[in-house]
Scaffold this motif. Structure first.
Motif, short mmCIF file in Angstrom:
data_model
loop_
_atom_site.label_atom_id
_atom_site.label_comp_id
_atom_site.label_asym_id
_atom_site.label_seq_id
_atom_site.Cartn_x
_atom_site.Cartn_y
_atom_site.Cartn_z
N SER A 179 -8.94 -11.95 7.98
CA SER A 179 -8.16 -10.90 7.34
C SER A 179 -6.95 -10.45 8.17
CB SER A 179 -9.05 -9.67 7.06
OG SER A 179 -9.62 -9.20 8.26
N ASN A 180 -6.88 -10.89 9.44
CA ASN A 180 -5.77 -10.51 10.31
C ASN A 180 -4.64 -11.52 10.14
OD1 ASN A 180 -3.97 -9.96 12.39
ND2 ASN A 180 -5.58 -9.37 13.82
N SER A 302 6.07 -4.68 10.00
CA SER A 302 4.86 -5.33 9.48
C SER A 302 4.45 -6.54 10.31
CB SER A 302 5.07 -5.76 8.03
OG SER A 302 5.18 -4.63 7.19
N GLU A 340 3.90 -5.34 3.76
CA GLU A 340 3.15 -4.08 3.79
C GLU A 340 2.33 -3.89 2.52
OE1 GLU A 340 1.66 -0.65 5.32
OE2 GLU A 340 2.96 -2.09 6.35
N TYR A 342 0.86 -6.20 0.81
CA TYR A 342 -0.26 -7.15 0.67
C TYR A 342 -1.11 -7.26 1.94
CZ TYR A 342 2.41 -8.67 -3.42
OH TYR A 342 3.08 -8.71 -4.61
N GLN A 343 -0.95 -6.34 2.88
CA GLN A 343 -1.64 -6.43 4.16
C GLN A 343 -3.15 -6.59 4.02
OE1 GLN A 343 -0.86 -6.67 7.27
NE2 GLN A 343 1.09 -5.71 7.75
N LYS A 344 -3.77 -5.93 3.06
CA LYS A 344 -5.22 -5.91 2.96
C LYS A 344 -5.76 -6.85 1.88
CE LYS A 344 -5.52 -1.16 4.69
NZ LYS A 344 -6.01 0.22 4.46
N THR A 345 -4.95 -7.80 1.46
CA THR A 345 -5.37 -8.76 0.44
C THR A 345 -5.46 -10.16 1.05
OG1 THR A 345 -3.15 -9.41 -0.29
CG2 THR A 345 -4.06 -7.38 -1.21
N SER A 346 -6.02 -11.07 0.27
CA SER A 346 -6.14 -12.46 0.73
C SER A 346 -4.87 -13.26 0.45
CB SER A 346 -7.32 -13.13 0.03
OG SER A 346 -7.09 -13.17 -1.39
#
Length: 576
Positions: A179-180, A302, A340, A342-346
């Protein structure tokens, strides 16, 4: 702050404009000199044609007979040389040399390039007892692994899928546990030369031609842009079809790929839309901006810029105050805003892995090569044209020559470019230089000052012939490639190893202030060039072969044909 930054950029741009103008003024004598060179060479060439029979009669070797036959079969005696010299010397060339569809125009240089490629192939396939672990042995093993098509076809997409799993998986091929996105980005750029969001490289500073500076620009997008294609919608359709095909080849089923790939495609479009059009750059006269890593971090937060650049330039010690050159600051700001969202998406991981897949498809089986070929055909609009894959040996020669350029160059030089040939070529250019100097002294249309500047320029021009000296230093080449350990049956793994190791050491090369050790073309090339930075003309060894040059040719032939053809590409393409 923004206005101050723009004023600073404008001021720097103004200073560069003044430098360019001064540079142009210094180049005027060179332009005059080159014009004089063309006049002299044209005279030499006409002399050659008028005395062709006498020159060939004095040389009874097979090379001369072949050259005479080539010339006589290509000329058209229906043209008068003083009225249409090109028609006279090359009138029958097109009729004698058919051109395959989609292959461009045939010419003597491309024919010679094909011959040089065959020589390189023979050298790489030649059985020879080298010292174990030598750079030449490694080049041959790399080539053999590329030619092992049976093994490449057998493995299929498996090597790519294994690499994806090592990077945390991919939602298309299985579980995803990464996820990073900054961590994945660092690995792709630092180990596999894949640049999804931006590209960074070392190049000479616009203010100081003896120093290098880190430069950042938008990446080389495969996706068509509006400025490239008249039928933009069709270009996008073709490219989406290509991405779906890649997904299908990796996943094995079309359904999974067709659900996820359009999302990545839409994300790519967002990134591409952030690129500042070239026309806008020109209008604002802002082609780059000097800043620091710390300032860039504030403008485009970002991305972890310091860690990213350290991953790319592993041999450099970097800190936040390091000066860098940004070519499109608005693009970097724009993609920072996009990232920014889509940071927490795949989605970011999906996109980066797809970029890696596209970058490494040349090392996979024929299915991936054909998919790429269909993309190129579709983007060119040749939907009805039958396209054939490049012969595999040519691909392997190109790949090996790219990864082992100095080693393959040395093999070619030792095979085709003897010391006597080099000495003759150097003598030829010395004589031409002497003739030009005498001619410059008698040109009535030059004033005294211009003549002096032209003569000074002529005296200062350096000519380098054949190859960079370092490539024949066997021990140095063996040391340069000491870390590489290619295997004959693992082409994909060999490519990965080369990318990893070369990225670690590519920026350790010293600045070549004289342009002697690092050329822009390999020794087996057939094209010369002029380095303005080093005031040097480069003629690679690949040019010094028949029909342009042979150590046994009468001097009138090689001095006029080779030099005249080299310095005037538009005409030389059809010198027969």
């Amino acid at each position: 702050m923004k206005n101050s930054s723009q004023q600073q950029v404008g001021f720097e741009d103004q200073k560069l404009s003044e430098k360019r103008w001064k540079c142009l003024r210094r180049l005027l004598p060179l332009c005059v000199l080159l014009a004089a060179i063309l006049v002299v060479f044209l005279g030499l060439l006409i002399y050659t044609v008028q005395n062709c029979n006498r020159g060939v009669d004095s040389c009874e070797l097979q090379e001369c007979e072949v050259l005479a036959e080539r010339f006589l079969s290509s000329r058209d005696p229906d043209f008068h040389p003083c009225q249409d010299f090109f028609g006279y010397i090359c009138g029958n060339w097109s009729a004698k040399h058919s051109v395959s569809e989609g292959k461009g125009s045939a010419n003597t240089f491309t024919n010679l390039w094909e011959e040089n490629q065959r020589i390189v192939r023979e050298l790489l396939e030649r059985s020879q007892r080298e010292n174990s672990g030598s750079a030449e042995e490694k080049a041959r093993k790399f080539y053999q692994s590329c030619m092992n098509t049976e093994k490449i076809q057998e493995l299929g997409a498996e090597p790519m899928i294994e690499l994806i799993n090592q990077l945390g998986g991919w939602i298309l091929t299985g579980p995803w546990n990464q996820s990073n996105f900054n961590k994945t980005l660092h690995v792709l750029m630092g180990e596999y030369k894949t640049f999804p969001f931006f590209k960074a490289y070392m190049d000479f500073s616009p203010w100081n031609s003896t120093t290098r500076i880190i430069q950042i620009d938008y990446p080389d997008f495969d996706m068509p842009s509006k400025s490239q294609y008249a039928d933009y919608a069709e270009g996008l359709r073709v490219y989406l079809s290509y991405l779906n095909k890649l997904g299908e080849l990796l996943v094995g089923t079309e359904n999974v790929a067709s659900l996820q790939i359009p999302l990545v495609f839409s994300f790519m479009s967002q990134l591409l839309n952030e690129v500042t059009p070239t026309a806008e750059h020109r209008e604002k006269r802002m082609f780059f901006q000097r800043t620091t890593i710390q300032d860039l971090q504030e403008l485009a937060p970002s991305i972890d810029w310091l860690s990213s650049l350290r991953a790319i330039f592993q041999s450099l010690v970097l800190n936040a105050s390091e000066s860098i050159l940004v070519h499109d600051m608005e693009y970097l700001k724009g993609i920072s805003r996009v990232l920014e969202q889509y940071q927490k998406t795949s989605l970011l991981h999906m996109y980066m892995i797809l970029c890696l897949v596209q970058n490494l498809t040349p090392a996979l089986d024929d299915r991936f090569q054909r998919a790429r070929m269909e993309l190129n055909k579709g983007l060119r609009g040749n939907s009805t044209q039958t396209m054939v894959l490049t012969p595999h040996w040519k691909k392997c020669v190109t790949d090996t020559s790219s990864f082992y350029e100095p080693v393959v160059g040395a093999m070619f030089v030792r095979e085709t470019f003897q010391p006597k040939t080099k000495k003759l070529a150097e003598d030829m250019f010395s004589k031409v230089q002497a003739v030009l100097r005498s001619q410059l002294g008698s040109l009535e249309w030059m004033d005294k000052q211009t003549r002096k500047e032209a003569m000074d320029k002529l005296d200062s021009i350096k000519v380098q012939i054949g190859y960079p000296p370092r490539i024949l230093k066997t021990e140095e080449m063996n040391h340069e490639y000491s870390e590489f350990q290619p295997h004959e049956d693992t082409f994909f793994a060999n490519v990965l190893e080369f990318l990893r190791l070369s990225q670690k050491r590519i920026h350790l090369e010293p600045v070549d202030t004289h342009g002697e050790e690092y050329w822009e073309v390999p020794p087996f090339s057939v094209y010369s060039y002029y380095s303005l930075k080093h005031n040097t003309v480069i003629f690679p060894a690949g040019m010094f072969r028949s029909p342009f040059f042979h150590k046994d040719f009468p001097s009138e032939l090689w001095s006029s044909w080779h030099v005249y053809g080299s310095r005037t590409p538009p005409c030389s393409l059809r010198i027969c």
